[in-house]
Design a protein around this motif. Structure first.
Motif, PDB file in Angstrom:
ATOM      1  N   VAL A 163      38.728  44.201  16.130  1.00 43.60           N
ATOM      2  CA  VAL A 163      37.889  44.746  15.133  1.00 43.60           C
ATOM      3  C   VAL A 163      36.435  44.003  14.665  1.00 43.60           C
ATOM      4  CG1 VAL A 163      39.372  46.158  14.003  1.00 43.60           C
ATOM      5  CG2 VAL A 163      39.293  43.662  13.116  1.00 43.60           C
ATOM      6  N   SER A 164      36.543  42.547  14.980  1.00 38.15           N
ATOM      7  CA  SER A 164      35.331  41.936  14.870  1.00 38.15           C
ATOM      8  C   SER A 164      34.489  42.144  16.225  1.00 38.15           C
ATOM      9  CB  SER A 164      35.665  40.285  15.039  1.00 38.15           C
ATOM     10  OG  SER A 164      36.551  39.990  13.516  1.00 38.15           O
ATOM     11  N   MET A 165      35.163  42.268  17.348  1.00 46.34           N
ATOM     12  CA  MET A 165      34.056  42.487  18.209  1.00 46.34           C
ATOM     13  C   MET A 165      33.639  43.702  18.237  1.00 46.34           C
ATOM     14  SD  MET A 165      36.326  40.750  21.697  1.00 46.34           S
ATOM     15  CE  MET A 165      37.739  41.552  21.441  1.00 46.34           C
ATOM     16  N   LEU A 166      34.654  44.807  17.804  1.00 42.66           N
ATOM     17  CA  LEU A 166      33.825  46.210  17.735  1.00 42.66           C
ATOM     18  C   LEU A 166      32.775  46.372  16.759  1.00 42.66           C
ATOM     19  CD1 LEU A 166      37.302  48.143  18.031  1.00 42.66           C
ATOM     20  CD2 LEU A 166      35.220  48.269  19.856  1.00 42.66           C
ATOM     21  N   LEU A 167      32.987  45.672  15.413  1.00 39.87           N
ATOM     22  CA  LEU A 167      32.018  45.972  14.562  1.00 39.87           C
ATOM     23  C   LEU A 167      30.976  45.053  14.819  1.00 39.87           C
ATOM     24  CD1 LEU A 167      32.388  46.581  11.016  1.00 39.87           C
ATOM     25  CD2 LEU A 167      31.100  44.515  11.382  1.00 39.87           C
ATOM     26  N   GLY A 168      31.007  44.106  15.464  1.00 37.75           N
ATOM     27  CA  GLY A 168      29.873  42.899  15.832  1.00 37.75           C
ATOM     28  C   GLY A 168      28.948  44.036  16.833  1.00 37.75           C
ATOM     29  N   ALA A 169      29.530  44.540  17.645  1.00 36.54           N
ATOM     30  CA  ALA A 169      28.778  45.370  18.851  1.00 36.54           C
ATOM     31  C   ALA A 169      28.187  46.539  18.217  1.00 36.54           C
ATOM     32  CB  ALA A 169      29.783  45.609  19.851  1.00 36.54           C
ATOM     33  N   PHE A 170      28.857  47.270  17.419  1.00 37.01           N
ATOM     34  CA  PHE A 170      28.492  48.595  17.096  1.00 37.01           C
ATOM     35  C   PHE A 170      27.514  48.488  15.589  1.00 37.01           C
ATOM     36  CE2 PHE A 170      31.788  49.907  19.851  1.00 37.01           C
ATOM     37  CZ  PHE A 170      31.035  50.740  20.432  1.00 37.01           C
ATOM     38  N   GLY A 171      27.923  47.586  15.010  1.00 35.77           N
ATOM     39  CA  GLY A 171      27.138  47.293  13.435  1.00 35.77           C
ATOM     40  C   GLY A 171      25.797  46.795  13.872  1.00 35.77           C
ATOM     41  N   ALA A 172      25.790  46.248  14.893  1.00 35.56           N
ATOM     42  CA  ALA A 172      24.323  45.689  15.256  1.00 35.56           C
ATOM     43  C   ALA A 172      23.110  46.623  15.606  1.00 35.56           C
ATOM     44  CB  ALA A 172      24.435  44.339  16.082  1.00 35.56           C
ATOM     45  N   ILE A 173      23.750  47.770  16.226  1.00 31.86           N
ATOM     46  CA  ILE A 173      23.000  48.743  16.931  1.00 31.86           C
ATOM     47  C   ILE A 173      21.617  49.304  15.894  1.00 31.86           C
ATOM     48  CG2 ILE A 173      22.718  51.029  17.948  1.00 31.86           C
ATOM     49  CD1 ILE A 173      25.492  50.242  19.373  1.00 31.86           C
ATOM     50  N   GLY A 174      22.267  49.474  14.971  1.00 29.06           N
ATOM     51  CA  GLY A 174      21.088  50.096  13.989  1.00 29.06           C
ATOM     52  C   GLY A 174      20.304  49.253  13.192  1.00 29.06           C
ATOM     53  N   GLN A 175      20.505  47.988  13.164  1.00 28.16           N
ATOM     54  CA  GLN A 175      19.651  47.049  12.645  1.00 28.16           C
ATOM     55  C   GLN A 175      18.134  46.834  12.897  1.00 28.16           C
ATOM     56  OE1 GLN A 175      21.182  45.620   9.734  1.00 28.16           O
ATOM     57  NE2 GLN A 175      22.779  46.828  10.474  1.00 28.16           N
ATOM     58  N   ARG A 221      19.664  40.367   9.874  1.00 22.79           N
ATOM     59  CA  ARG A 221      20.771  41.139   9.840  1.00 22.79           C
ATOM     60  C   ARG A 221      21.488  41.068  11.338  1.00 22.79           C
ATOM     61  NH1 ARG A 221      21.890  43.152   4.922  1.00 22.79           N
ATOM     62  NH2 ARG A 221      23.330  44.783   5.638  1.00 22.79           N
ATOM     63  N   LEU A 222      20.720  41.348  12.327  1.00 19.26           N
ATOM     64  CA  LEU A 222      21.000  41.631  13.754  1.00 19.26           C
ATOM     65  C   LEU A 222      22.060  40.227  14.010  1.00 19.26           C
ATOM     66  CD1 LEU A 222      20.467  43.184  16.222  1.00 19.26           C
ATOM     67  CD2 LEU A 222      19.221  41.259  17.039  1.00 19.26           C
ATOM     68  N   MET A 223      21.340  39.051  13.623  1.00 20.07           N
ATOM     69  CA  MET A 223      22.181  37.862  14.018  1.00 20.07           C
ATOM     70  C   MET A 223      23.328  37.737  13.224  1.00 20.07           C
ATOM     71  SD  MET A 223      20.292  36.378  16.236  1.00 20.07           S
ATOM     72  CE  MET A 223      20.888  34.788  16.231  1.00 20.07           C
ATOM     73  N   ALA A 224      23.441  38.334  12.254  1.00 22.47           N
ATOM     74  CA  ALA A 224      24.741  38.340  11.316  1.00 22.47           C
ATOM     75  C   ALA A 224      25.812  39.112  11.862  1.00 22.47           C
ATOM     76  CB  ALA A 224      24.339  38.865  10.017  1.00 22.47           C
ATOM     77  N   TYR A 225      25.377  40.443  12.531  1.00 22.68           N
ATOM     78  CA  TYR A 225      26.346  41.355  13.294  1.00 22.68           C
ATOM     79  C   TYR A 225      26.676  40.560  14.477  1.00 22.68           C
ATOM     80  CZ  TYR A 225      26.467  44.941   9.660  1.00 22.68           C
ATOM     81  OH  TYR A 225      26.338  45.693   8.709  1.00 22.68           O
ATOM     82  N   SER A 226      25.901  40.100  15.390  1.00 22.42           N
ATOM     83  CA  SER A 226      25.928  39.292  16.320  1.00 22.42           C
ATOM     84  C   SER A 226      27.114  38.210  16.247  1.00 22.42           C
ATOM     85  CB  SER A 226      24.790  38.745  16.938  1.00 22.42           C
ATOM     86  OG  SER A 226      24.716  37.525  17.361  1.00 22.42           O
TER      87      SER A 226
END
Lengths: 509, 474
Positions: free
Chosen positions: B275-287, B292-297
């Motif tokens: 779930v971390s990999m998925l959220l990190g990948a998809f959550g960052a797209i809209g930033q 914040r991008l670095m946080a999701y990354s």
């Protein structure tokens, strides 16, 4: 050390990067920097070309194994070495890369006006990646170069490309990356199985049947995108249309060959059972590519897109040849790859010539160019014929041999394969007629100038190569005959060993 | 009692107090730069002490110095030093010129070093709290700014909750196993069949508490807000050294006392990782905000690192350590570039502010490109090697689902990294940034060269990581 007496492969791999560093250190106003960058890039690539001719001169055609081998410990405890070498199937692609790079640099001499320094830098880095990839004899080294190509190519399309360049660049990057990362898993699995990433060892390692199928599919994901095979070819027309002319030349000339080279280097020899088992799938995909994309090409209104789709069809012929897994098929595939590298590169350059003058690639915007541009009309004619596969040009040799190879496998396969050739003639001649013949209807075309000496110089080596391959093919096939013969017989031996359920395949032949 | 094994920590703590005294005695004068330089000196001395220092157990087995703690401590100290260098110019401009800043970084570092060496659940907690408390204050360091105070408060509340969960887990484990000592726990839990449900619940609580600290999904909510709100050098710090320390802590805790219960906790780690990999990948797209991008990354990267832990063997831990090395340098470098985003005295944080950087400041754009490609895992940059060794572990342990999801999310991740590159090179130029201070240029160049040239000579780091991983599994 090796036949050349010096580490020639490393030299031609890394020298362009050195030239790139020189370009980066150029200082001064924009004009000076641009001029110096152009000349540095041209000279670097010419020196690399000259060095790579050593391969041509010193290659031992009788030896089917790897030559000019270099090996340096890299991660010795983990079985990873910096291992370079070429054999019959890679040596000519090294040369193809080193020939096309100076041509590309010369072709963008005037058409690239902004950020010349970065452009030349990107091309030199690209050359390092391409040459390194064909020379690599360690899977990890191969992978690094294979993926590394994405970086300069992404920037070339994205910075110097057409109006939809961002979309095209990102699509290109993500498509290719998706395939590559799946191959990375295959790499790791093979590493775990064999304990090394050395290609020369992996070639003699027998992988369990079930594992082979998975590995084959992982390789397929990577190489099919790169070739590109139907249905993952959709990035190619976008990338070609948006890329600057020289980018298209390298893309069609060398990058597409990387996928087919991968099939030849990894899938076929390392996974013989899976290759035989999944050959029908490969044939089906190839036939669809040949027939379907030929029709699609016919419907295009953009010259570059038409040639891009024709590339997909031509590469379909290559994959048919590779997976027919006999001497004629593989040999034909290699001829077709070489020929396509020269011819489609030249065709993109042809488009570039008129694009530089008219800034449009719409077929409908042209017509009657034969009147104003006789030299151009001749060049375009020549490469159109080569693309169609007229006997005497390079295109004929490859297609003929592949069909012979396919005929040994299956009559229908050969029939559908040849259908692509007929369609190829249709759309290419159609393109030629609409652009070159007819009457000039548009006023701006009346003032169009014929090719300049620089442009003729760009085309000259490609003309020579097209005829050379077409008229005297054995000076090229001589390089790979020994390797391909060994490969085909080894493939058959591995299959028989597999069928007889003898565990002999692991023994070195 | 062998207190020499904790010499580096003790010396560093003493340094911290001396620097504090210097700052107090020089009251009225501008001591931020002096304190920062002294802190960097202290870090350097401590690195040497760590490398040369004694090995073995100390304090009745509550503390250990082995190859693993050595590797982690050096990395933590390097990461903290990078953060201090990154703060030099930023704090001057943003009116955060206070000598407490480097001192707090220093004490946080002491806490991290204790975390890496603890072999007792209590030592573990003490180290973790020392680190966390210092960073809560640092996050709220720009106390006049709403965003920074909010970040500090948010981090504190959620962090305190996590600490509570962790403590509860520790007490459950103590209650059911009868010890807090790692080696005694390992002996007591040698037979997985005897692990009681209460104990498993305790372990789950410990994992949850630590997952907060490494911002793994579903305990990641604080990360984007805190990353955005905290002063950028603090974000740099949070993204590097504490991540390393908390990950090392998690690895040691899972491997040593609970090593025999791999079957019990592996599924949980696998799940968190996916779930971390998925959220990190998809959550960052809209930033739109690069912090914040670095946080999701970073959430995504934690997911990859957890793959190594899920493998639960030497190969996996080796992958974790190599990944952490590449990650520390790459993200420190990326933050160095973000710190350089200042126009007419105002810090910028939007990705679009990078527009056309390739023309305005080619050097900075080049380094940022290197860091983005490295984070995306494109060879030859160091990020590729981290992924390479992590996925090796997954493949060897047969964790195919993790491996396939991992490589596919890395493609999604690549999308937003190359979009940053797209903004820098393909978009129309914005106005140029203010001239860069030497400290940031050096920071970007040093980390950039490391990231670029890692592939030339990876053997020493891979070898050291291997030795460290072996130390953990004996």
């Amino acid at each position: 050390m090796n036949a050349a007496g010096f580490p020639v492969l490393s030299l031609i791999t890394w020298l362009p990067l050195l030239g790139g560093l020189v370009i980066m250190s150029i200082r001064g106003d924009e004009e000076t920097v641009a001029a110096n960058a152009r000349w540095t890039a041209l000279w670097t690539s010419l020196i690399v070309l000259a060095l790579s001719l050593v391969l041509w001169a010193r290659y031992d055609e009788a030896d089917p194994g790897f030559q000019f081998v270099e090996s340096v410990a890299w991660l010795p405890d983990w079985g990873i070495t910096y291992h370079m070498g070429v054999d019959g199937i890679s040596v000519l692609f090294v040369l193809l890369s080193t020939v096309l790079t100076p041509i590309c640099i010369l072709a963008s001499w005037e058409s690239v006006k902004v950020r010349v320094r970065e452009y030349m830098l990107a091309f030199l880095i690209l050359e390092t990646m391409m040459v390194g990839m064909f020379c690599a004899l360690d899977f990890l080294v191969f992978y690094m170069f294979f993926e590394g190509v994405l970086i300069p190519m992404y920037l070339i399309i994205g910075v110097w490309g057409g109006p939809r360049r961002v979309y095209a660049a990102i699509k290109f990057f993500l498509f290719t990356l998706t395939g590559s990362v799946l191959m990375l898993l295959a790499l790791l699995a093979m590493w775990y199985q064999a304990g090394t990433t050395d290609i020369t060892v992996l070639l003699h390692t027998t992988f369990p049947q079930a594992m082979q199928v998975w590995l084959f599919l992982a390789f397929l994901a990577s190489f099919a995108v790169k070739v590109p095979m139907w249905p993952v070819h959709t990035w190619l027309p976008d990338a070609h249309v948006e890329a600057p002319t020289a980018g298209s030349v390298i893309l069609a000339g060398v990058l597409l060959k990387m996928g087919a080279y991968g099939f030849l280097r990894f899938s076929l020899p390392m996974l013989p059972q899976a290759s035989a088992e999944l050959a029908p799938l490969m044939f089906a995909l190839s036939v669809v590519a040949v027939v379907y994309t030929s029709f699609v090409a016919f419907a295009q209104t953009d010259m570059k897109k038409l040639i891009a789709y024709s590339s997909v069809a031509h590469m379909g012929v290559v994959t048919i040849g590779i997976f027919s897994a006999n001497v004629q098929g593989i040999s034909g595939a290699l001829f077709q790859m070489l020929s396509h590298g020269v011819v489609s590169g030249a065709l993109f350059l042809c488009v570039g010539v008129v694009y530089d003058r008219m800034h449009t690639r719409e077929i409908a915007r042209y017509g009657g160019l034969a009147d104003r541009m006789p030299v151009y009309a001749f060049m375009f004619m020549l490469f159109t014929m080569a693309s169609v596969g007229l006997p005497g040009t390079s295109g004929f040799v490859g297609e003929f041999l592949v069909l012979v190879g396919a005929l040994e496998v299956n009559f229908w396969l050969a029939l559908f394969g040849s259908l692509g050739m007929i369609m190829g003639a249709v759309y290419m001649l159609f393109l030629y007629r609409r652009v070159i013949f007819g009457r000039i209807t548009r006023d701006d075309l009346r003032a169009i100038l014929d090719m300049s000496p620089r442009e003729i110089a760009v085309f000259a080596p490609l003309v020579v190569l097209t005829f050379w391959i077409g008229i005297y093919p054995s000076s090229f096939s001589g390089f790979w005959d020994a390797t391909v013969n060994a490969m085909a017989s080894q493939h058959q031996a591995a299959l028989h060993a597999g069928h007889a359920d003898l565990k002999l395949a692991g023994v070195r032949p | 009692m062998n207190w020499m094994v904790a010499l580096p920590e003790l010396v560093l703590a003493c340094f911290g107090m001396v620097i504090l005294l210097v700052g107090v005695l020089q009251r009225g004068r501008d001591t931020f730069q002096l304190a920062s330089m002294l802190t960097l000196g202290a870090f350097l001395v401590t690195i040497l002490l760590v490398i040369a220092g004694a090995r073995g157990f100390g304090y009745h087995g509550q503390f250990v110095t082995d190859a693993f703690s050595l590797f982690v401590n050096v990395l933590v100290l390097v990461g903290a030093s990078l953060a201090v260098v990154g703060s030099l110019d930023y704090n001057e401009h943003e009116n955060l010129r206070r000598f407490e800043f480097p001192v707090l970084v220093l004490f946080a570092t002491v806490g991290m070093m204790v975390m890496a060496s603890s072999t007792n659940l209590m030592t573990l907690y003490l180290g973790l709290e020392l680190q966390s408390l210092s960073i809560y204050v640092l996050a709220a360091f720009a106390r006049d700014q709403l965003r920074s105070s909010e970040a500090g408060l948010k981090y504190f509340v959620l962090g305190a909750l996590a600490s509570g969960l962790l403590l509860y887990g520790i007490s459950l484990v103590y209650g059911f196993a009868g010890s807090m000592q790692f080696d005694q726990l390992a002996t007591a839990l040698a037979d997985p069949a005897h692990a009681s449900p209460g104990l498993i619940v305790g372990i789950v609580f410990i994992i949850v508490g630590l997952a907060f600290k490494i911002s793994a999904v579903p305990f990641h909510m604080w990360a984007p807000d805190v990353y955005e709100g905290a002063p950028t050098p603090v974000t740099l710090l949070m993204a590097t050294a504490p991540k390393v320390a908390a990950m090392a802590l998690l690895v040691r805790t899972m491997a040593t006392p609970f090593g025999h219960l791999l079957q019990q906790w592996q599924q949980l780690i696998v799940l968190i990782s996916i779930v971390s990999m998925l959220l990190g990948a998809f959550g960052a797209i809209g930033q739109r905000n690069i912090k914040r991008l670095m946080a999701y990354s970073s959430i995504g990267h934690v997911g990859y690192i957890l793959i190594g832990l899920a493998a639960g063997n030497t190969v996996g831990v080796r992958g974790v350590l190599i990944y952490l090395v590449t990650y520390v340098f790459t993200s420190a470098g990326a933050f160095a570039c973000i710190l350089a985003m200042r126009r007419r005295g105002t810090m910028l944080e939007q990705i679009s502010d990078l527009g056309g950087l390739g023309r305005r400041d080619p050097t900075l754009a080049l380094w940022m490109t290197v860091f983005m490609f490295s984070m995306a895992g494109i060879p030859p940059f160091s990020g590729f090697w981290g992924k390479y060794f992590i996925f090796t572990a997954a493949v060897q342990s047969g964790l195919w689902a993790l491996a396939v999801i991992g490589v596919l999310t890395s493609v999604v991740g690549a999308y937003y990294y190359i979009r940053v590159i797209k903004v820098m090179y393909f978009d129309t130029p914005e106005e140029a940034f203010d001239p860069r201070p030497a400290s940031l240029s050096t920071l970007a160049a040093a980390t950039g060269l490391f990231t670029t040239l890692f592939f030339v000579f990876p053997a020493p780091i891979v070898g050291a990581a291997n030795a460290a991983a072996r130390a953990l599994f004996g």
